[in-house]
Design an enzyme around this catalytic site. Structure first.
Site, mmCIF file in Angstrom:
data_model
loop_
_atom_site.group_PDB
_atom_site.id
_atom_site.type_symbol
_atom_site.label_atom_id
_atom_site.label_comp_id
_atom_site.label_asym_id
_atom_site.label_seq_id
_atom_site.Cartn_x
_atom_site.Cartn_y
_atom_site.Cartn_z
ATOM 1 N N ASP A 153 0.787 -1.247 0.000
ATOM 2 C CA ASP A 153 0.000 0.000 0.000
ATOM 3 C C ASP A 153 0.814 1.290 0.000
ATOM 4 O O ASP A 153 0.300 2.337 0.381
ATOM 5 C CB ASP A 153 -0.923 0.049 1.236
ATOM 6 C CG ASP A 153 -1.925 -1.095 1.295
ATOM 7 O OD1 ASP A 153 -1.978 -1.878 0.343
ATOM 8 O OD2 ASP A 153 -2.649 -1.190 2.295
ATOM 9 N N HIS A 164 -0.552 5.028 1.092
ATOM 10 C CA HIS A 164 -0.056 5.730 2.275
ATOM 11 C C HIS A 164 0.654 7.022 1.878
ATOM 12 O O HIS A 164 0.354 8.102 2.408
ATOM 13 C CB HIS A 164 0.910 4.837 3.052
ATOM 14 C CG HIS A 164 0.276 3.606 3.622
ATOM 15 N ND1 HIS A 164 0.865 2.850 4.616
ATOM 16 C CD2 HIS A 164 -0.895 2.983 3.340
ATOM 17 C CE1 HIS A 164 0.082 1.821 4.922
ATOM 18 N NE2 HIS A 164 -0.981 1.884 4.146
ATOM 19 N N ASP A 182 -2.659 -8.110 -5.594
ATOM 20 C CA ASP A 182 -4.058 -7.688 -5.622
ATOM 21 C C ASP A 182 -4.148 -6.193 -5.401
ATOM 22 O O ASP A 182 -3.169 -5.545 -5.007
ATOM 23 C CB ASP A 182 -4.879 -8.430 -4.558
ATOM 24 C CG ASP A 182 -4.534 -8.006 -3.139
ATOM 25 O OD1 ASP A 182 -4.978 -6.929 -2.714
ATOM 26 O OD2 ASP A 182 -3.810 -8.748 -2.451
ATOM 27 N N GLU A 197 -7.336 -3.381 -3.866
ATOM 28 C CA GLU A 197 -8.679 -3.239 -3.323
ATOM 29 C C GLU A 197 -9.270 -1.867 -3.634
ATOM 30 O O GLU A 197 -10.444 -1.761 -3.977
ATOM 31 C CB GLU A 197 -8.592 -3.428 -1.801
ATOM 32 C CG GLU A 197 -9.893 -3.339 -1.049
ATOM 33 C CD GLU A 197 -9.681 -3.642 0.425
ATOM 34 O OE1 GLU A 197 -10.398 -4.506 0.955
ATOM 35 O OE2 GLU A 197 -8.790 -3.022 1.061
ATOM 36 N N GLU A 240 -8.034 5.127 -4.320
ATOM 37 C CA GLU A 240 -6.762 5.546 -3.727
ATOM 38 C C GLU A 240 -5.616 5.341 -4.711
ATOM 39 O O GLU A 240 -4.622 6.076 -4.674
ATOM 40 C CB GLU A 240 -6.524 4.805 -2.407
ATOM 41 C CG GLU A 240 -7.440 5.315 -1.305
ATOM 42 C CD GLU A 240 -7.324 4.552 0.005
ATOM 43 O OE1 GLU A 240 -7.250 5.194 1.056
ATOM 44 O OE2 GLU A 240 -7.326 3.298 -0.020
ATOM 45 N N TYR A 278 -18.835 -0.777 2.587
ATOM 46 C CA TYR A 278 -17.380 -0.914 2.644
ATOM 47 C C TYR A 278 -16.838 -1.277 1.263
ATOM 48 O O TYR A 278 -15.856 -0.706 0.792
ATOM 49 C CB TYR A 278 -16.947 -2.036 3.599
ATOM 50 C CG TYR A 278 -17.371 -1.960 5.033
ATOM 51 C CD1 TYR A 278 -17.994 -0.833 5.580
ATOM 52 C CD2 TYR A 278 -17.141 -3.051 5.871
ATOM 53 C CE1 TYR A 278 -18.376 -0.797 6.908
ATOM 54 C CE2 TYR A 278 -17.513 -3.027 7.208
ATOM 55 C CZ TYR A 278 -18.132 -1.903 7.716
ATOM 56 O OH TYR A 278 -18.508 -1.887 9.028
#
Length: 729
Positions: free
Chosen positions: A469, A473, A543, A545, A549, A627
């Site tokens: 991520d 971040h 992967d 999600e 972002e 979500y």
């Protein structure tokens, strides 16, 4: 290039800021990586070669390559090439809460060993090493034992048309755990290339080409339904390919046999609002100059091919695991065009029809300035000095957006002045590396990571220490810095710029030769989006999600590039947004006419988590619909209107969140409620405005990275220039 701004001009590749200390004890050891001192790609498709058991598949698309390591009917120690058709895919249960009852997931089988490149000498002492680890390729090397000069070198390249093994002094053994039902020696396509046609027990047709160094007929013999063996002490090249296209496909495969891709490079430019990018392959093999390379393109490539590249498409198509059908294309270069880039998009609300909306009505300004003090007076330090780079970054981005809204859209910089100063102070904590878990420079894999997991918890801060991520971040920090620097250019000191540029270099480096960071860690220029998973063994591959972002990171580097007058970085962000809009439309954000995901899955509207080997309509933190859909909505930024096409947003809202839908937004509690109503501004800004402007607004409806003030400004901007409902993007 075709003129315009080169998007890959490197940032300075000098040392990292002195506040960041280096460590050489990363919790994940390098396994089977030898003699490599350059930065290693942690989030690319071939990480299975050097993580865990080393048996995770490498998904080159359309093929999956994995080390058999003694498994399967053939009990082989060779390298497997798998290709699964739709009939063997497993599907999850249907979801009656979603109109259309879509399946909740689909997953490709793991461990079907269609064809295997092996050798008689490979056994339980076999070692797998990884060499030449590059952005689009890696070499997998199998040796009978550590230190042996005998080896099979298998170049793994995204989109490769054949699995190719280069043999050095071994007895080649072609195997199948699916079982050979028929093997035929076929006529040679060219002098020095020997050809065998295989039919497996599942009915699939495969072709093997053997190219001996000495030119002699290798005279392979079928020994059993799993083993097809060649001569001992052999050196040469063997290629394996599936042929789904009968005689015409066979001719094309014959025509490209003997050559293979070794590695790839990407180049790109932006001229006005038109982007161009090229993928080019270095090739090797027999008669390499006159033999055309054959590579597989994904659906989003084909949509954007220029006319020359389009003319080299073939009738050979193979299903990919999670991205529709791949199409074989002849040639060493592809050129893709991305028109209508959002080059004029800034920090202000933006719409496809009206562009940036930087002035609001006085009535909207009054509401916004009345609401703003509640958030301006919050403690920025309390919301940003956290034990998580992710949540800290979200907080900084939130307050930066708030300060921008009040200063520029509200026209009252004095009201925002003290919050801007507090924001700079909060940001300085990170530049000084005094946050709860300081960053460290990991000299093993080469990158800047949180120190949180050095204590033993691999999941701390979502796995940041393991390179999960980073684009999420660090994107929030880069976005916040872009706003601060645009509001106060004196903030752009060398120390501040170098620290933010370090984050850009870590997550989205433009340099291929930076000694501190790999090229483009997160964003995959072949797939057209990023991969979030870092150094975690995963049988379903990498992967992602949160598409929103991912887009936020591209937008953040666009705006940071604009703020520091780095035209290449700004152009790269714009081009990435253009590519993302296309790839997300094709694979992640599914309109009813989506051609690439299974028909019985499309009604989910978003993929949830898209892996290389499966798609699962869920999240890592829960299965509530708000979500699953909402993680593809946040944060709401000007780029949201660009990548989330209006038709998609409307279909998703009407099916899932409208008052009569399965999960009405009005009934959702907590911060996800605000996420849903902010997203509504993309198609119904009046309703979104009314929700956030209501007198009894409950601040618990705001996510930790969200500002009511900004949401109102965004809705007001869309309201002033509502996009015509017929506008599809």
């Amino acid at each position: 290039m075709s003129g315009g701004q080169d998007v890959f001009v490197p940032l300075a590749t000098g040392p990292i800021p002195q506040t960041i200390t280096a460590r050489n004890d990363h919790p994940v050891p390098k396994k089977g990586i030898e003699n490599i001192t350059t930065p290693i790609e942690t989030n690319k498709f071939y990480a299975g070669l050097f993580l865990g058991s080393q048996t995770n598949a490498t998904f080159t698309h359309p093929y999956a390559i994995s080390w058999a390591k003694g498994s399967g009917n053939a009990q082989s120690y060779g390298m497997v090439v798998s290709h699964n058709e739709a009939n063997v895919v497993a599907e999850g249960p249907t979801n009656a809460n979603i109109p259309g009852n879509p399946i909740s997931y689909y997953i490709n089988p793991i461990g079907i060993q269609h064809m295997i490149l092996s050798a008689t000498e490979l056994n339980s002492s076999t070692v797998l090493t990884a060499e030449n680890l590059l952005p689009f390729s890696a070499d997998a090397v199998l040796s009978p034992y550590s230190g042996s000069s005998q080896r099979i070198t298998i170049p793994l390249v995204q989109g490769m048309g054949f699995m190719t093994g280069m043999y050095t002094n071994l007895q080649p053994l072609i195997q199948s755990s699916v079982f050979f039902s028929k093997v035929v020696t076929a006529s040679s396509p060219r002098i020095g290339i020997y050809k065998y046609k295989m039919t497996l027990a599942d009915g699939t047709e495969w072709i093997v080409y053997a190219i001996p160094q000495d030119g002699k007929d290798p005279d392979f013999r079928l020994e059993s339904n799993t083993n097809f063996r060649g001569p001992s002490g052999w050196s040469g090249t063997i290629q394996i390919t599936k042929n789904p296209a009968g005689d015409s496909g066979e001719k094309l495969l014959d025509n490209s046999s003997g050559v293979f891709a070794l590695e790839a490079a990407v180049s790109g430019s932006v001229l006005y609002d038109n982007g161009t990018y090229n993928l080019a392959w270095a090739k090797s093999g027999k008669q390499v100059q006159e033999t055309p390379l054959l590579m597989y393109a994904l659906p989003h490539h084909i949509e954007s091919f220029d006319d020359t590249t389009k003319s080299r498409m073939t009738n050979i198509t193979l299903r990919t695991t999670t991205k529709g059908n791949a199409t074989a294309v002849v040639g060493e270069t592809w050129t893709m065009l991305e028109p209508n880039l959002p080059t004029q998009m800034g920090f202000a609300p933006w719409s496809a029809s009206a562009g940036s909306i930087s002035s609001l009505t006085s009535a909207a300004q009054k509401v916004i300035l009345d609401v703003a003090p509640t958030e301006l007076n919050q403690s920025i330090d309390q919301q940003t000095n956290l034990n998580s780079m992710y949540y800290s970054g979200k907080g900084l981005s939130k307050f930066a957006t708030l300060v921008y809204t009040v200063s520029k859209l509200g026209g009252n910089p004095d009201l925002a002045a003290s919050a801007l100063q507090n924001l700079k102070n909060a940001f300085a904590l990170f530049i000084d590396n005094k946050q709860q878990f300081p960053l460290v420079y990991d000299s093993v894999w080469r990158g800047v990571v949180s120190s949180a997991s050095y204590g033993g918890d691999s999941g701390a801060d979502f796995g940041n220490t393991y390179y999960n991520d980073h684009h999420f971040h660090y994107g929030y920090f880069i976005h916040a810095a872009a706003i601060i620097g645009s509001l106060d250019p004196s903030w752009l000191t060398t120390a501040n710029k170098d620290w933010v540029n370090m984050l850009v270099r870590d997550a989205g480096n433009s340099a291929a030769n930076d000694p501190y960071f790999p090229f483009s860690r997160a964003f995959d220029w072949y797939h057209g989006h990023s991969w979030a998973k870092g150094l975690f063994e995963s049988y379903d591959g990498k992967d992602e999600e949160s598409t929103s972002e991912d887009s936020m990171f591209a937008y953040a580097i666009k705006m940071w590039g604009k703020t520091i007058a780095d035209a290449s970085m700004e152009a790269r962000g714009n081009l990435m947004l253009g590519i993302l809009r296309r790839s997300l439309h094709n694979y992640f954000l599914m309109e009813s006419d989506n051609k690439n995901q299974p028909a019985n899955f499309i009604a989910n509207k978003v993929t949830g988590i898209l892996f290389e080997n499966k798609v699962d309509h869920t999240t890592y933190f829960g299965s509530n619909l708000e979500y699953i859909q909402g993680i593809h909505m946040l944060p709401l930024l000007p780029s949201s209107s660009y990548v989330r096409r209006q038709n998609f947003v409307r279909e998703e809202w009407n099916a899932l969140f409208a008052s009569n839908a399965s999960d009405p937004a009005s009934a959702v509690t907590g911060g996800w409620k605000g996420v849903l109503y902010a997203n509504l501004a993309l198609i119904d800004p009046a309703s979104s405005w009314n929700f956030f402007a209501q007198s009894n607004f409950d601040y618990s409806w705001l996510d930790g990275g969200a500002s009511r003030t900004w949401y109102l400004a965004f809705a007001a901007g869309e309201l002033i220039f509502p996009t015509p409902s017929k506008h599809g993007c």
